[in-house]
Design a protein around this motif. Structure first.
Motif, PDB file in Angstrom:
ATOM      1  N   GLY A  92       0.796  -1.240  -0.091  1.00  0.00           N
ATOM      2  CA  GLY A  92       0.057  -0.115   0.064  1.00  0.00           C
ATOM      3  C   GLY A  92       0.827   1.051   0.224  1.00  0.00           C
ATOM      4  N   ASP A  93       0.078   2.269   0.151  1.00  0.00           N
ATOM      5  CA  ASP A  93       0.878   3.541  -0.178  1.00  0.00           C
ATOM      6  C   ASP A  93       0.335   4.433   1.230  1.00  0.00           C
ATOM      7  OD1 ASP A  93       1.875   6.283  -0.617  1.00  0.00           O
ATOM      8  OD2 ASP A  93       0.826   6.263  -2.365  1.00  0.00           O
TER       9      ASP A  93
ATOM     10  N   ALA B 265      -2.530   6.923   2.131  1.00  0.00           N
ATOM     11  CA  ALA B 265      -3.519   6.437   3.052  1.00  0.00           C
ATOM     12  C   ALA B 265      -3.995   7.254   4.186  1.00  0.00           C
ATOM     13  CB  ALA B 265      -3.373   5.191   3.554  1.00  0.00           C
ATOM     14  N   ILE B 266      -2.854   7.976   4.823  1.00  0.00           N
ATOM     15  CA  ILE B 266      -3.201   9.220   5.804  1.00  0.00           C
ATOM     16  C   ILE B 266      -3.806  10.527   5.176  1.00  0.00           C
ATOM     17  CG2 ILE B 266      -1.038   8.247   7.096  1.00  0.00           C
ATOM     18  CD1 ILE B 266       0.632  10.537   6.377  1.00  0.00           C
ATOM     19  N   ARG B 267      -3.914  10.638   3.961  1.00  0.00           N
ATOM     20  CA  ARG B 267      -4.569  11.812   3.672  1.00  0.00           C
ATOM     21  C   ARG B 267      -6.162  11.484   3.268  1.00  0.00           C
ATOM     22  NH1 ARG B 267       0.504  12.713   1.160  1.00  0.00           N
ATOM     23  NH2 ARG B 267      -0.208  11.769  -0.619  1.00  0.00           N
TER      24      ARG B 267
ATOM     25  N   LYS C 274      -7.702   9.398  13.904  1.00  0.00           N
ATOM     26  CA  LYS C 274      -6.687   9.360  14.576  1.00  0.00           C
ATOM     27  C   LYS C 274      -6.986   8.898  15.888  1.00  0.00           C
ATOM     28  CE  LYS C 274      -2.491  11.552  15.880  1.00  0.00           C
ATOM     29  NZ  LYS C 274      -1.500  12.729  15.846  1.00  0.00           N
ATOM     30  N   VAL C 275      -6.633   7.878  16.419  1.00  0.00           N
ATOM     31  CA  VAL C 275      -6.898   7.356  17.918  1.00  0.00           C
ATOM     32  C   VAL C 275      -5.543   7.713  18.524  1.00  0.00           C
ATOM     33  CG1 VAL C 275      -7.641   5.326  19.304  1.00  0.00           C
ATOM     34  CG2 VAL C 275      -8.513   5.675  16.887  1.00  0.00           C
ATOM     35  N   GLU C 276      -5.939   8.453  19.916  1.00  0.00           N
ATOM     36  CA  GLU C 276      -4.690   8.589  20.549  1.00  0.00           C
ATOM     37  C   GLU C 276      -5.081   8.757  22.044  1.00  0.00           C
ATOM     38  OE1 GLU C 276      -1.372  12.131  19.658  1.00  0.00           O
ATOM     39  OE2 GLU C 276      -3.371  12.879  19.444  1.00  0.00           O
TER      40      GLU C 276
END
Length: 136
Positions: free
Chosen positions: A25-26, A30-32, A38-40
């Protein structure tokens, strides 16, 4: 691998047997992606004990003045020393047999039942004593 280092094997330049890259994958794309969450945070999990395939177990018997301990251990030499110390006998009197084990994952790196099992054998005149721990 440093320049000028001795070459160990002619067939492997720079002493590198194999190099592997693995990508799936890329990540940057993917993050865009829209809708990404986002889990923090800080999380706690309960204490766990890994569970190997074979339970702890051993048997011991005396033969020709030597105690033989058969154990599913990953540390046979240390078991020999510990059993000898526990019984006050020289290490040469202790023989440890370690059959092939699978799936110990480091959980068989302690002397657990072997000294007790060997001592119990000495209490019944060298007859075979077995300690077997079930899952229960």
């Amino acid at each position: 691998m440093e320049p000028g280092a001795p070459q160990l094997h002619e067939a492997y330049p720079n002493n590198i047997l194999k190099h592997t890259d693995m990508k799936k994958g890329d990540y940057q794309a993917a993050i865009r992606e829209p809708g990404l969450i986002k889990v923090e945070g800080w999380y706690e999990t309960p204490t766990v004990q890994h569970c190997h395939i074979e339970n702890h177990g051993c048997f011991a018997y005396e033969e020709n003045g030597r105690i033989t301990v058969v154990s599913s251990t990953q540390i046979p030499h240390i078991i020999r020393r510990v059993v000898g110390q526990a019984l006050g006998r020289p290490w040469s009197d202790i023989r440890v047999v370690k059959p092939y084990i699978g799936g110990g994952f480091g959980n068989k790196q302690d002397a657990l039942y072997e000294p007790l099992c060997a001592w119990c054998s000495t209490q019944v005149h060298g007859r075979c004593v077995r300690v077997d721990c079930s899952r229960e």
